[in-house]
Each structure stands twice: as C-alpha cells, then as structure tokens.
Design a protein around this motif. Structure first.
Motif, mmCIF file in Angstrom:
data_model
loop_
_atom_site.group_PDB
_atom_site.id
_atom_site.type_symbol
_atom_site.label_atom_id
_atom_site.label_comp_id
_atom_site.label_asym_id
_atom_site.label_seq_id
_atom_site.Cartn_x
_atom_site.Cartn_y
_atom_site.Cartn_z
ATOM 1 N N ARG A 1 10.450 5.112 -14.918
ATOM 2 C CA ARG A 1 9.246 5.333 -14.332
ATOM 3 C C ARG A 1 9.556 5.613 -12.892
ATOM 4 O O ARG A 1 10.408 5.120 -12.320
ATOM 5 C CB ARG A 1 8.269 4.243 -14.684
ATOM 6 N N CYS A 2 8.408 6.170 -12.391
ATOM 7 C CA CYS A 2 8.314 6.621 -10.753
ATOM 8 C C CYS A 2 7.309 5.572 -10.253
ATOM 9 O O CYS A 2 6.065 5.659 -11.144
ATOM 10 C CB CYS A 2 8.014 8.110 -10.633
ATOM 11 N N MET A 3 7.652 4.606 -9.481
ATOM 12 C CA MET A 3 6.556 3.672 -8.880
ATOM 13 C C MET A 3 6.363 4.057 -7.524
ATOM 14 O O MET A 3 7.398 4.252 -6.794
ATOM 15 C CB MET A 3 6.972 2.476 -9.161
ATOM 16 N N THR A 4 5.375 3.758 -6.899
ATOM 17 C CA THR A 4 5.092 4.005 -5.566
ATOM 18 C C THR A 4 4.264 2.507 -4.975
ATOM 19 O O THR A 4 3.446 2.340 -5.653
ATOM 20 C CB THR A 4 4.041 5.077 -5.210
ATOM 21 N N PHE A 5 4.759 2.193 -3.988
ATOM 22 C CA PHE A 5 4.255 0.801 -3.481
ATOM 23 C C PHE A 5 3.879 1.263 -2.174
ATOM 24 O O PHE A 5 4.437 1.911 -1.276
ATOM 25 C CB PHE A 5 5.454 -0.218 -2.972
ATOM 26 N N TYR A 6 2.490 0.569 -1.863
ATOM 27 C CA TYR A 6 1.793 0.600 -0.530
ATOM 28 C C TYR A 6 1.577 -0.596 0.163
ATOM 29 O O TYR A 6 1.205 -1.465 -0.573
ATOM 30 C CB TYR A 6 0.647 1.308 -0.572
ATOM 31 N N ARG A 7 2.238 -0.827 1.376
ATOM 32 C CA ARG A 7 1.808 -2.244 2.108
ATOM 33 C C ARG A 7 0.529 -2.255 2.784
ATOM 34 O O ARG A 7 0.240 -1.054 3.612
ATOM 35 C CB ARG A 7 2.940 -2.538 3.286
ATOM 36 N N ARG A 8 -0.350 -3.019 2.392
ATOM 37 C CA ARG A 8 -1.631 -2.821 2.832
ATOM 38 C C ARG A 8 -1.874 -3.992 3.978
ATOM 39 O O ARG A 8 -2.628 -3.863 5.040
ATOM 40 C CB ARG A 8 -2.561 -3.319 1.908
ATOM 41 N N ASP A 9 -1.123 -5.204 3.759
ATOM 42 C CA ASP A 9 -1.144 -6.363 4.727
ATOM 43 C C ASP A 9 0.020 -7.209 4.060
ATOM 44 O O ASP A 9 0.764 -6.848 3.286
ATOM 45 C CB ASP A 9 -2.471 -7.017 4.409
ATOM 46 N N ASN A 10 0.459 -8.304 4.954
ATOM 47 C CA ASN A 10 1.479 -9.008 4.809
ATOM 48 C C ASN A 10 1.280 -9.639 3.312
ATOM 49 O O ASN A 10 2.343 -9.969 2.923
ATOM 50 C CB ASN A 10 1.657 -10.181 5.891
ATOM 51 N N HIS A 11 0.374 -9.676 2.979
ATOM 52 C CA HIS A 11 0.156 -10.515 1.464
ATOM 53 C C HIS A 11 -0.676 -9.532 0.452
ATOM 54 O O HIS A 11 -1.041 -10.207 -0.375
ATOM 55 C CB HIS A 11 -0.644 -11.850 1.959
#
Length: 271
Positions: free
Chosen positions: A209-219
């Motif tokens: 699979r192709c996965m994309t992660f987005y950092r929105r905040d530290n938690h």
C-alpha cells in the motif's frame, strides 16, 4: 519454524521440480498475521505432470527434533481438504543454510516412514527472498509508539526499531490485526508530510500500500492509504486522487495533554 518469509518455492510431487528453471512460474510461501501460519501459493508448470495452481495455508501445531531431522505436525487449509485425514500432515525439514530449507511432506495423516527432508509425497525447497528495503517510519510518527483512532476502534503500535506497524481493529464480537513493514520512503517534506510504501499482511493476504502521514500536532497525526497492490512499484506510483479524504484516519496518542483553546473570550453563535 520457517522464519522470516517470504520464500520462493520449488516443489516436487514425484514427477520433477516445478519452479526451479528459468521461465517457469514462481511459487511462493508468504507470512500471515498469525505467526503460526504460512500461506503457499503454488503455480503450475506445463511441462511437469501433477503440478497445479493452488493456495494452501499451513498451520503449525507442533515441532520436535529426532537425530539430525526436525519434524513438524501441521494442518493444511485448502478447498480440496474437507476431512481431518486430508488436513493433517507430517513434515520433515532441514536447514542446510541460513536462508534455505528442505522440506518433505507425508501423503497421509501420519509420521510413519518420514525419515528424510528430501523424500516424501511432496517435497519443497524454500529460499528466503529479500524484498523489503530497510526504511523506517518518520521520527515524528514514531516518537509515540502507541496511537489510537478518535473512536477508539483502531489502535496502532510501532515497533521499537520504527520499521513496522501493527494495526488492531476491534468491534463488538471480533478483533483483527494487520502488520505493515516500511518498504520505501517516496518523499518526506520537512517534518509535516511523509509518503511511504509499506508491505501489508492481513490474515494471509500479502501486498503493498501507499500511505501518507500528516503531522497536525505533537499528539495528532492523520493517515491516508491506497488500495492494495501486488507489486511495490505500483504502490510507489500511487496518485493523489487515490488518497481521498474518506480514507483519512485521525490518530491521537493515548495520553493527550490538555491544551489552551485558541478561541478565547465570550462569543455568540448564529444558526
């Protein structure tokens, strides 16, 4: 006992090897989410009688050693086996090299007469394949090893080496697990976005699979994933339109700290 799959498989049912010559379709043995199982995906060789395309799951029930031979009692799951006499089989195996196994299977539900890993109703040669590049999930994703979805229906556990992820899904009467291993980092923009190809094991189904992660905040992070592909190069070329917002999962840490609300003051609402 066949550690670190996948394996390429050469098998023989008494009429010659299938899968060992150039041009013959490759057979494989791949991992399952349950470590007690291994799935064999056999291909047919037109020039070798008795070979056929089939999928069989081997469930390991017990192992022991006698002299220089190792034994395994297993249960085979496939569409032809409908009785216990057809499912239970004995195996003799030997590992002459760290990446290679020789295995012989009994023709009946007994270990009688099984004395050699090269003599059986069906024999296998398993050669470990090296398919995963050694990559790691971004540090800002794995700085917390445990995450969960907002509705608590999914939990996410990253390994201490940051290379694998286990997703557990729970419902009222069931629990399922999926294993993902980092295969390739396609791109990583600063410390906010990362697109990664992962190898996925769900039950005994394997793919990419192709996965994309987005950092929105530290938690808080968000994750999107594509459909399953058989080939990692297909997953690596996934397009943005495959990563629709409907596939977005919002993940939070187990112990989120309380933060200051950005909307200070007293306000009225208009409906």
């Amino acid at each position: 006992p066949f550690k670190n799959p996948p394996f390429s498989v050469v098998y023989n049912k008494g009429h010659g090897d299938c899968g060992g010559k150039e041009g013959e379709p490759p057979s494989k043995a791949e991992s399952c989410t349950d470590d007690t199982r291994l799935v064999f995906k056999f291909q047919a060789c037109p020039d070798v009688p008795g070979t056929e395309a089939a999928v069989e799951e081997l469930e390991c029930l017990g192992t022991w050693k006698e002299s220089s031979n190792h034994y395994l009692v297993g249960r085979l799951h496939h569409k032809i086996a409908t009785t216990d006499e057809e499912r239970y089989r004995c195996f003799v195996y030997h590992r002459p090299e760290s990446h290679f196994y020789e295995v012989a299977q009994s023709g009946e539900a007994t270990c009688s007469g099984m004395v050699s890993p090269v003599d059986g109703s069906r024999t296998f040669k398993l050669t470990r394949e090296t398919t995963h590049n050694r990559c790691k999930f971004p540090q800002w994703v794995t700085q917390h090893t445990h995450w969960r979805s907002l509705d608590y229906s999914h939990s996410f556990h990253f390994s201490h080496k940051n290379a694998s992820l286990r997703i557990t899904s729970r419902s009222v009467d069931s629990k399922t697990e999926i294993k993902l291993v980092c295969h390739q980092i396609i791109n990583q923009k600063q410390h906010n976005v990362a697109r990664i190809v992962v190898h996925v094991v769900s039950g005994c189904d394997n793919g990419y699979r192709c996965m994309t992660f987005y950092r929105r905040d530290n938690h808080v992070i968000q994750m999107q994933q594509s459909v399953m592909y058989n080939d990692p190069s297909e997953a690596g070329s996934c397009a943005n339109d495959e990563m629709s917002p409907s596939n977005t999962i919002t993940m939070i840490t187990a112990g989120m700290p309380v933060g200051r609300c950005p909307l200070e003051g007293r306000r009225s609402t208009v409906t």
